[in-house]
Design a protein around this motif. Structure first.
Motif, PDB file in Angstrom:
ATOM      1  N   TYR A  13      75.993  34.723  40.918  1.00 56.56           N
ATOM      2  CA  TYR A  13      75.005  34.192  39.978  1.00 56.56           C
ATOM      3  C   TYR A  13      75.006  34.943  38.660  1.00 56.56           C
ATOM      4  O   TYR A  13      74.703  34.380  37.618  1.00 56.56           O
ATOM      5  N   GLY A  41      70.337  34.455  52.935  1.00 55.47           N
ATOM      6  CA  GLY A  41      70.998  35.135  51.825  1.00 55.47           C
ATOM      7  C   GLY A  41      72.510  35.172  51.938  1.00 55.47           C
ATOM      8  O   GLY A  41      73.189  35.701  51.062  1.00 55.47           O
ATOM      9  N   ALA A  42      73.061  34.583  53.005  1.00 47.82           N
ATOM     10  CA  ALA A  42      74.517  34.617  53.211  1.00 47.82           C
ATOM     11  C   ALA A  42      75.279  33.740  52.220  1.00 47.82           C
ATOM     12  O   ALA A  42      76.489  33.888  52.058  1.00 47.82           O
ATOM     13  N   GLY A  43      74.564  32.811  51.574  1.00 47.23           N
ATOM     14  CA  GLY A  43      75.247  31.950  50.605  1.00 47.23           C
ATOM     15  C   GLY A  43      75.386  30.500  51.058  1.00 47.23           C
ATOM     16  O   GLY A  43      76.084  29.707  50.412  1.00 47.23           O
ATOM     17  N   LYS A  44      74.697  30.111  52.121  1.00 48.14           N
ATOM     18  CA  LYS A  44      74.825  28.754  52.655  1.00 48.14           C
ATOM     19  C   LYS A  44      74.345  27.703  51.644  1.00 48.14           C
ATOM     20  O   LYS A  44      75.033  26.714  51.397  1.00 48.14           O
ATOM     21  N   SER A  45      73.143  27.938  51.082  1.00 47.55           N
ATOM     22  CA  SER A  45      72.617  26.965  50.109  1.00 47.55           C
ATOM     23  C   SER A  45      73.474  26.932  48.855  1.00 47.55           C
ATOM     24  O   SER A  45      73.662  25.877  48.258  1.00 47.55           O
ATOM     25  N   THR A  46      73.970  28.084  48.478  1.00 46.76           N
ATOM     26  CA  THR A  46      74.850  28.147  47.311  1.00 46.76           C
ATOM     27  C   THR A  46      76.077  27.261  47.549  1.00 46.76           C
ATOM     28  O   THR A  46      76.450  26.451  46.688  1.00 46.76           O
TER      29      THR A  46
HETATM   30  P1  ADP Z   1      71.264  31.210  52.143  1.00 44.55           P
HETATM   31  O1  ADP Z   1      71.158  29.747  51.855  1.00 44.55           O
HETATM   32  O2  ADP Z   1      72.356  31.548  53.106  1.00 44.55           O
HETATM   33  O3  ADP Z   1      69.955  31.815  52.540  1.00 44.55           O
HETATM   34  P2  ADP Z   1      71.577  31.447  49.282  1.00 44.55           P
HETATM   35  O4  ADP Z   1      72.787  30.669  48.947  1.00 44.55           O
HETATM   36  O5  ADP Z   1      70.248  30.807  49.034  1.00 44.55           O
HETATM   37  O6  ADP Z   1      71.692  31.954  50.795  1.00 44.55           O
HETATM   38  O7  ADP Z   1      71.579  32.812  48.496  1.00 44.55           O
HETATM   39  C1  ADP Z   1      72.709  33.688  48.502  1.00 44.55           C
HETATM   40  C2  ADP Z   1      72.401  34.880  47.603  1.00 44.55           C
HETATM   41  O8  ADP Z   1      72.312  34.449  46.251  1.00 44.55           O
HETATM   42  C3  ADP Z   1      71.085  35.564  47.899  1.00 44.55           C
HETATM   43  O9  ADP Z   1      71.260  36.931  47.669  1.00 44.55           O
HETATM   44  C4  ADP Z   1      70.131  34.951  46.905  1.00 44.55           C
HETATM   45  O10 ADP Z   1      69.068  35.789  46.602  1.00 44.55           O
HETATM   46  C5  ADP Z   1      71.037  34.750  45.703  1.00 44.55           C
HETATM   47  N1  ADP Z   1      70.601  33.597  44.876  1.00 44.55           N
HETATM   48  C6  ADP Z   1      70.356  32.347  45.307  1.00 44.55           C
HETATM   49  N2  ADP Z   1      69.998  31.544  44.299  1.00 44.55           N
HETATM   50  C7  ADP Z   1      70.033  32.325  43.190  1.00 44.55           C
HETATM   51  C8  ADP Z   1      69.754  32.087  41.817  1.00 44.55           C
HETATM   52  N3  ADP Z   1      69.402  30.877  41.376  1.00 44.55           N
HETATM   53  N4  ADP Z   1      69.878  33.114  40.959  1.00 44.55           N
HETATM   54  C9  ADP Z   1      70.264  34.336  41.396  1.00 44.55           C
HETATM   55  N5  ADP Z   1      70.524  34.635  42.673  1.00 44.55           N
HETATM   56  C10 ADP Z   1      70.420  33.642  43.562  1.00 44.55           C
END
Ligand code: ADP
Ligand code: ADP
Length: 229
Positions: A13, A41-46
């Motif tokens: 990010y 926080g593993a990056g699944k949603s990302t």
């Molecule tokens: P998961 O879905 O597995 O819980 P995320 O993909 O939501 O994980 O998040 C992966 C990492 O990226 C986490 O450390 C989270 O805090 C960070 N993160 C997620 N969205 C953002 C954002 N918009 N800006 C900065 N960091 C982010």
């Protein structure tokens, strides 16, 4: 649709911070039911946001039938339907909310999908029937019912791929399991990518990947994964 390919994807990010996805690769063939697991926080949603083209890889690629998702632009919605943690409903009738999936659908077609997701009878019996307004905050519809409305919309949208990003979060375990059963029944035959943070329902999938340190740490059948845990 033939396959979705995530190829050596790198993403962070902020520059110079830990990479959320670090050379992650994954292939999802037509008809596959895949669960994506990993700690919070593993990056699944990302990864989910990248699959639907909302975020772009900083290196590597995500392709649908070999076309990079960024080239598909708005057309991505013809390929990938999404159900998120929150159902994204609007302050208008149930009919209108579901019809967003296909603006040219007739009332009859919309109503049919509501029966398919197990809501037809219940909504029909409300004083305003299928014209009942869905309040943005949910109003008379419970969390599980709202997700079913979102599912009806996706059925009408009729995409070959459906991405589920923790659609059952916040539901009690029984409601969760019945919603999962409805989802997987209704989406039978489609390619499903289901992001989840726990194991409930994972045995209904063909394959499971476990994301850790920005990569696919484990890939296998649910049977094999559950055996090793
Ligand atoms: P998961 O879905 O597995 O819980 P995320 O993909 O939501 O994980 O998040 C992966 C990492 O990226 C986490 O450390 C989270 O805090 C960070 N993160 C997620 N969205 C953002 C954002 N918009 N800006 C900065 N960091 C982010
Ligand atoms: P999810 O895992 O479904 O994305 P989160 O609670 O992790 O849910 O994130 C909710 C929102 O906050 C998302 O839009 C995400 O991009 C953003 N977010 C998450 N982590 C961070 C972070 N470290 N910095 C900035 N925004 C974040």
């Amino acid at each position: 649709f033939e396959e979705l390919k995530v190829n050596q994807v790198v993403f962070s990010y902020e520059p110079d911070t830990k990479k959320v996805l670090n050379q992650l690769s994954l292939t999802v063939p037509k008809g596959e039911k895949l669960a994506i697991l990993g700690k919070s926080g593993a990056g699944k949603s990302t990864l989910g946001r990248m699959i639907r083209g909302d975020l772009l890889p900083q290196s590597g690629s995500i392709t649908l039938n070999e076309v990079p998702v960024q080239q598909l632009g708005e057309d991505i919605s013809q390929w990938v339907g999404v159900i998120n943690q929150s159902p994204h409903l609007f302050n208008t009738s149930v009919l209108n909310n579901v019809r967003l999936g296909n603006p040219s659908a007739t009332d009859e077609e919309v109503i049919k999908t509501l029966y398919q997701v197990g809501l037809g009878k219940m909504i029909e019996q409300l004083p305003d029937g299928f014209h009942t307004v869905v309040e943005e905050a949910g109003g008379r519809f419970s969390g599980g019912e709202q997700q079913r409305i979102a599912l009806a919309r996706i059925l009408l949208q009729n995409t070959p791929v459906v991405l589920l990003d923790e659609p059952t979060v916040g539901l009690d375990p029984v409601t969760e399991q019945t919603l999962l059963d409805t989802l997987f029944d209704a989406l039978e035959g489609k390619t499903i990518i289901w992001i989840t943070h726990h194991l409930q329902g994972v045995d209904q999938m063909d394959h499971v990947v476990f994301i850790e340190d920005g990569q696919v740490a484990i890939k296998g059948t649910p049977h094999k994964l559950l055996e090793n845990n």
